[in-house]
Design a protein around this motif. Structure first.
Motif, PDB file in Angstrom:
ATOM      1  N   UNK A  35       0.787  -1.032  -0.435  1.00 50.40           N
ATOM      2  CA  UNK A  35      -0.215  -0.054   0.205  1.00 50.40           C
ATOM      3  C   UNK A  35       0.773   1.432   0.138  1.00 50.40           C
ATOM      4  N   UNK A  36       1.941   1.098   0.126  1.00 43.19           N
ATOM      5  CA  UNK A  36       2.359   2.712   1.043  1.00 43.19           C
ATOM      6  C   UNK A  36       3.630   2.562  -0.642  1.00 43.19           C
ATOM      7  N   UNK A  37       3.648   3.923  -0.855  1.00 47.68           N
ATOM      8  CA  UNK A  37       4.312   5.003  -1.828  1.00 47.68           C
ATOM      9  C   UNK A  37       6.058   4.292  -0.956  1.00 47.68           C
ATOM     10  N   UNK A  48       5.111   8.388   7.172  1.00 44.82           N
ATOM     11  CA  UNK A  48       5.097   7.625   5.649  1.00 44.82           C
ATOM     12  C   UNK A  48       5.565   6.381   6.482  1.00 44.82           C
ATOM     13  N   UNK A  49       7.164   6.661   6.894  1.00 46.08           N
ATOM     14  CA  UNK A  49       7.468   5.223   7.745  1.00 46.08           C
ATOM     15  C   UNK A  49       7.415   4.517   8.876  1.00 46.08           C
ATOM     16  N   UNK A  50       5.857   5.094   9.296  1.00 42.72           N
ATOM     17  CA  UNK A  50       5.645   4.475  10.384  1.00 42.72           C
ATOM     18  C   UNK A  50       4.880   4.002   9.799  1.00 42.72           C
ATOM     19  N   UNK A  51       3.411   4.525   8.944  1.00 46.18           N
ATOM     20  CA  UNK A  51       2.919   3.487   8.079  1.00 46.18           C
ATOM     21  C   UNK A  51       3.208   2.646   7.158  1.00 46.18           C
ATOM     22  N   UNK A  52       5.129   2.351   6.458  1.00 48.93           N
ATOM     23  CA  UNK A  52       4.671   1.687   6.440  1.00 48.93           C
ATOM     24  C   UNK A  52       5.418   0.179   6.622  1.00 48.93           C
TER      25      UNK A  52
END
Length: 156
Positions: A35-37, A48-52
């Motif tokens: 999901x993450x770019x 973004x890093x947390x979500x990845x």
């Protein structure tokens, strides 16, 4: 090639070469179901890093907290090397005096294996910089005491 030893908890707001290495590992594990770019490998652990990391933890049946502790670090490394081979990629940012972490400890261990007598504390101080300069001179690299891509790739 040894795994860079886990050094300290990486969480929102963390910075440095270990964060950049985690970003590199996460980018190397992206696939069609991700999901993450692609993350910017900048050594700054933001949203973004947390979500990845959360997505990685979810896919690997781990505690989903978005933080990189020892367990997440080791599973990330294992999954990355299973896909790309036993090679620690260049962290993506230059290691220099003031840097710290598992990536710095790995450089210190490598230099010690080549005859240096550094403390492998993961702190990039004057003695580590001097040892890097000696290594660079012996290997025909620019002797600036920092570990950039060329020095990293020659070393590992």
């Amino acid at each position: 090639m040894a795994i860079p030893a886990y050094y300290s908890l990486i969480q929102r707001g963390s910075t440095g070469p270990d964060v950049a290495l985690v970003q590199t590992w996460l980018n190397g594990l992206r696939d069609t179901c991700t999901w993450y770019h692609e993350l910017t490998t900048d050594g700054r652990f933001g949203t973004k890093s947390v979500n990845a990391v959360k997505e990685f933890q979810l896919k690997n049946d781990m505690n989903v907290d978005g933080k990189v502790g020892a367990n997440t670090w080791n599973v990330l490394y294992t999954k990355y090397t299973a896909k790309h081979g036993l090679h620690v990629p260049y962290p993506g940012i230059v290691l220099r005096q003031g840097s710290s972490g598992g990536t710095v400890r790995l450089v210190q261990q490598k230099l010690n294996a080549l005859g240096e007598k550094l403390s492998t504390d993961g702190k990039y101080g004057a003695s580590t910089a001097a040892a890097v300069e000696r290594y660079q001179r012996r290997n025909g690299l620019t002797a600036d005491g920092t570990v950039g891509k060329a020095t990293w790739e020659k070393m590992f």
